[in-house]
Motif scaffolding. Structure first.
Motif, PDB file in Angstrom:
ATOM      1  N   GLN A   5       0.830  -1.185   0.000  1.00 49.62           N
ATOM      2  CA  GLN A   5       0.000   0.000   0.000  1.00 49.62           C
ATOM      3  C   GLN A   5       0.867   1.237   0.000  1.00 49.62           C
ATOM      4  O   GLN A   5       1.959   1.250   0.538  1.00 49.62           O
ATOM      5  CB  GLN A   5      -0.895   0.028   1.243  1.00 49.62           C
ATOM      6  N   GLN A   6       0.370   2.302  -0.598  1.00 49.22           N
ATOM      7  CA  GLN A   6       1.010   3.596  -0.542  1.00 49.22           C
ATOM      8  C   GLN A   6       0.003   4.587  -0.021  1.00 49.22           C
ATOM      9  O   GLN A   6      -1.054   4.758  -0.588  1.00 49.22           O
ATOM     10  CB  GLN A   6       1.516   4.040  -1.914  1.00 49.22           C
ATOM     11  N   ARG A   7       0.343   5.227   1.091  1.00 46.84           N
ATOM     12  CA  ARG A   7      -0.540   6.220   1.680  1.00 46.84           C
ATOM     13  C   ARG A   7      -0.080   7.597   1.253  1.00 46.84           C
ATOM     14  O   ARG A   7       1.087   7.944   1.424  1.00 46.84           O
ATOM     15  CB  ARG A   7      -0.481   6.139   3.222  1.00 46.84           C
ATOM     16  N   PRO A   8      -0.940   8.430   0.694  1.00 42.16           N
ATOM     17  CA  PRO A   8      -0.545   9.780   0.352  1.00 42.16           C
ATOM     18  C   PRO A   8      -0.278  10.586   1.604  1.00 42.16           C
ATOM     19  O   PRO A   8      -0.991  10.492   2.588  1.00 42.16           O
ATOM     20  CB  PRO A   8      -1.771  10.321  -0.418  1.00 42.16           C
ATOM     21  N   GLY A   9       0.771  11.376   1.583  1.00 37.78           N
ATOM     22  CA  GLY A   9       1.085  12.230   2.711  1.00 37.78           C
ATOM     23  C   GLY A   9       0.205  13.447   2.730  1.00 37.78           C
ATOM     24  O   GLY A   9      -0.588  13.700   1.840  1.00 37.78           O
ATOM     25  N   ALA A  10       0.344  14.262   3.779  1.00 37.41           N
ATOM     26  CA  ALA A  10      -0.477  15.463   3.904  1.00 37.41           C
ATOM     27  C   ALA A  10      -0.200  16.453   2.800  1.00 37.41           C
ATOM     28  O   ALA A  10      -1.033  17.284   2.472  1.00 37.41           O
ATOM     29  CB  ALA A  10      -0.219  16.113   5.269  1.00 37.41           C
ATOM     30  N   ASP A  11       0.979  16.353   2.203  1.00 38.54           N
ATOM     31  CA  ASP A  11       1.312  17.272   1.125  1.00 38.54           C
ATOM     32  C   ASP A  11       0.982  16.706  -0.233  1.00 38.54           C
ATOM     33  O   ASP A  11       1.281  17.278  -1.262  1.00 38.54           O
ATOM     34  CB  ASP A  11       2.809  17.640   1.174  1.00 38.54           C
ATOM     35  N   LEU A  25       2.001   0.948  13.236  1.00 40.72           N
ATOM     36  CA  LEU A  25       0.685   1.574  13.317  1.00 40.72           C
ATOM     37  C   LEU A  25      -0.252   0.779  14.210  1.00 40.72           C
ATOM     38  O   LEU A  25      -1.102   1.338  14.897  1.00 40.72           O
ATOM     39  CB  LEU A  25       0.067   1.703  11.919  1.00 40.72           C
ATOM     40  N   LEU A  26      -0.111  -0.544  14.173  1.00 36.59           N
ATOM     41  CA  LEU A  26      -1.016  -1.381  14.938  1.00 36.59           C
ATOM     42  C   LEU A  26      -0.557  -1.586  16.378  1.00 36.59           C
ATOM     43  O   LEU A  26      -1.261  -2.186  17.174  1.00 36.59           O
ATOM     44  CB  LEU A  26      -1.170  -2.749  14.263  1.00 36.59           C
ATOM     45  N   THR A 138       6.034   8.303  14.164  1.00 36.47           N
ATOM     46  CA  THR A 138       7.015   8.304  13.088  1.00 36.47           C
ATOM     47  C   THR A 138       6.583   9.279  11.993  1.00 36.47           C
ATOM     48  O   THR A 138       5.448   9.756  11.974  1.00 36.47           O
ATOM     49  CB  THR A 138       7.154   6.905  12.479  1.00 36.47           C
ATOM     50  N   THR A 139       7.486   9.550  11.072  1.00 39.85           N
ATOM     51  CA  THR A 139       7.148  10.425   9.947  1.00 39.85           C
ATOM     52  C   THR A 139       5.977   9.867   9.149  1.00 39.85           C
ATOM     53  O   THR A 139       5.071  10.601   8.738  1.00 39.85           O
ATOM     54  CB  THR A 139       8.370  10.591   9.024  1.00 39.85           C
ATOM     55  N   GLU A 140       5.993   8.534   8.949  1.00 37.21           N
ATOM     56  CA  GLU A 140       4.903   7.905   8.201  1.00 37.21           C
ATOM     57  C   GLU A 140       3.584   8.007   8.957  1.00 37.21           C
ATOM     58  O   GLU A 140       2.523   8.217   8.348  1.00 37.21           O
ATOM     59  CB  GLU A 140       5.243   6.434   7.920  1.00 37.21           C
TER      60      GLU A 140
END
Length: 528
Positions: A5-11, A25-26, A138-140
């Protein structure tokens, strides 16, 4: 399809998520302390993290003990915080956005760019305060939180993570549980996509406002609504079911043309040339099939074959064709009309504010269009549609829901009689208006390890005469035969001369090796 999966960042950028990221995350979630309300000092101090139970099992046990059903919070890429944090940050960003652009003078693209910047700043402030008493994100994880905040403002909010999955076609929400349909794998059921029924109803109404359909609110006065989301997905919601229900039809393809339908196996190269020639020869075309068969996709592709020198009007209850948007090649001047639902009130014996497809026909024809396309004929709009076809609207097209090929004429007659026509008059109107009927078959083999197949299986010519029983005379031009369940050439159309004049079709193409036009057998798991 890739599982990564690729999650789009806030930018707006994308960052790949590996197993370690997903495990991170979990590993934790926000505890029981609630985030301060939107009016509290900024940034809010986050509550501490409490150990997480196995997400899928814990949520399933809480919702009835169905251990095999995952929760939204237990899926890969799930948020590291509770949704209440996202709602709080959304409120913070909305307040700051209103302060910077109070009169909404910015263009939509500029306003969204400003919102992205404010989201990054708000999430950074929140994460800094949170890290003072907890393990820093984390950054992610920060990027995932920022994406969720932006999605809650401009996209599908809490359901966006489901809509972003590869191959999603439908998301069906029944109360707090969602069933996700894919085009290439079996259905997946997800628990707890909302915290309450009230939250789900609030989501529906917010999506309607974001889509510019503020008059479409899901209330006791208007217990059924339909609209499209900002990304074009079609939403239908109701309060008349046991629990509030929402069905989202995901448009995976919007800019495709007829060549892509060949690649996907919906038509073969011969049908591509034949149907393209029919469009250029201004044949009136009816696209039919069962629900989910790909009727709109084929109609959209045919619409993109209309020469750019023409003028087109599209009439839809909910916008799905997008022929007024730039496509893979230049198209005609297009005016896209969309029906409007009632505001729930009645006036003069009718629904106040409602504008139906039938209501729009008279205005649409005054736009001097050379063709009219109706996204889907469901009711009495069949009569003005057929009248427009027979009275000079050559090259017009529409779709119609029909379960079986042999039921096409009967379905047309049924709609005409419901609109007040006599059966005999309906037969004559059908015969004088429709030139070609294209039937799409839908074969779903996901339950047995296959995928969903959508393909043209029948093409009929409708002659301008009535025959036995007063019914219009039809001829099968393409139909299954010789073990092939897809459309194979059978009879020469009476209008072949007109097709050849377009320069896009030659009659010998129909007779030369018609079986080979499909370039190999259909990859089915088993015959039904």
């Amino acid at each position: 399809m890739a599982d990564t999966q690729q999650r789009p960042g806030a930018d707006g950028s994308s960052a790949p998520m590996g197993p370690a990221d997903i495990a991170g995350l979990l590993a934790g979630r926000i505890g029981q302390r609630r985030v301060p309300a939107a009016g509290s000092p900024q940034p809010a101090t986050p509550p501490p993290v409490s150990p997480a139970a196995p997400a899928a099992v814990a949520s399933a046990a809480a919702d009835g003990g169905v251990g095999a059903v995952p929760s939204l919070a237990g899926l890969p890429g799930a948020l590291p915080v509770e949704w209440e944090v996202i709602e709080h940050l959304q409120s913070v960003v909305s307040t700051r956005l209103s302060a910077e652009d109070p009169d909404k003078l910015l263009e939509e693209a500029d306003r969204r760019a400003l919102a992205r910047r404010l989201v990054r700043n708000a999430v950074a402030d929140w994460a800094t305060a949170y890290a003072q008493g907890n393990t820093p994100l984390t950054t992610e994880q920060e990027a995932a939180v920022g994406t969720a905040v932006f999605d809650s403002m401009y996209r599908g909010g809490r359901l966006q993570s489901l809509l972003d999955q590869d191959g999603v076609e439908d998301v069906m929400v029944d109360g707090l549980r969602a069933h996700v349909e894919y085009h290439d794998r079996p259905r997946q059921t997800i628990e707890k996509v909302a915290d309450s029924h009230e939250e789900l109803i609030t989501w529906v109404n917010r999506m309607a406002r974001l889509s510019g359909h503020g008059e479409r609110a899901l209330t006791q006065a208007t217990p059924m609504v339909g609209f499209r989301m900002p990304d074009g997905s079609r939403v239908t919601a109701s309060l008349l079911t046991t629990r509030p229900s929402v069905v989202i039809r995901r448009h995976r393809i919007r800019q495709h043309g007829i060549a892509e339908l060949v690649q996907w196996g919906s038509i073969n190269p011969m049908l591509e040339r034949f149907l393209t020639a029919c469009v250029h020869a201004k044949m009136n075309i009816l696209v039919v099939g069962d629900m989910g068969a790909g009727k709109t996709s084929l109609l959209r592709a045919l619409g993109r074959e209309i020469p750019p020198s023409e003028r087109l009007v599209t009439l839809e209850s909910d916008r799905e064709l997008y022929l007024d948007e730039p496509g893979p090649k230049p198209g005609p001047v297009t005016f896209a009309f969309e029906a409007r639902q009632s505001n729930g009130e009645t006036r003069g014996g009718g629904a106040a504010g409602e504008v139906t497809i039938s209501d729009m026909f008279a205005t649409a024809l005054r736009f001097n269009a050379t063709r009219v396309i109706v996204g889907e004929v469901r009711s009495t709009e069949i009569v003005p549609m057929l009248q427009a076809m027979s009275a000079g609207g050559s090259g017009s097209m529409c779709t119609l829901h029909v379960r079986r090929p042999h039921g096409i004429i009967s379905r047309l007659v049924q709609l005409c009689t419901e609109a007040g026509m006599q059966t005999e008059a309906a037969h004559h109107l059908i015969a004088s208006s429709i030139d070609l009927v294209v039937y799409l078959t839908y074969l779903d083999e996901t339950a047995v390890g296959g995928q969903k197949h959508r393909f043209v299986s029948h093409v009929y010519e409708v002659h301008d005469v009535v025959g036995e029983g007063g019914r219009p005379v039809t001829t099968e031009l393409f139909a299954p035969q010789g073990g092939e369940i897809r459309a194979v050439y059978k009879n020469m159309p009476s209008f072949i001369d007109e097709l050849e004049l377009t320069g896009l079709m030659r009659r010998e193409w129909l007779t030369d090796n018609p079986y080979g036009a499909w370039m190999g057998p259909l990859a089915t798991v088993g015959r039904r």
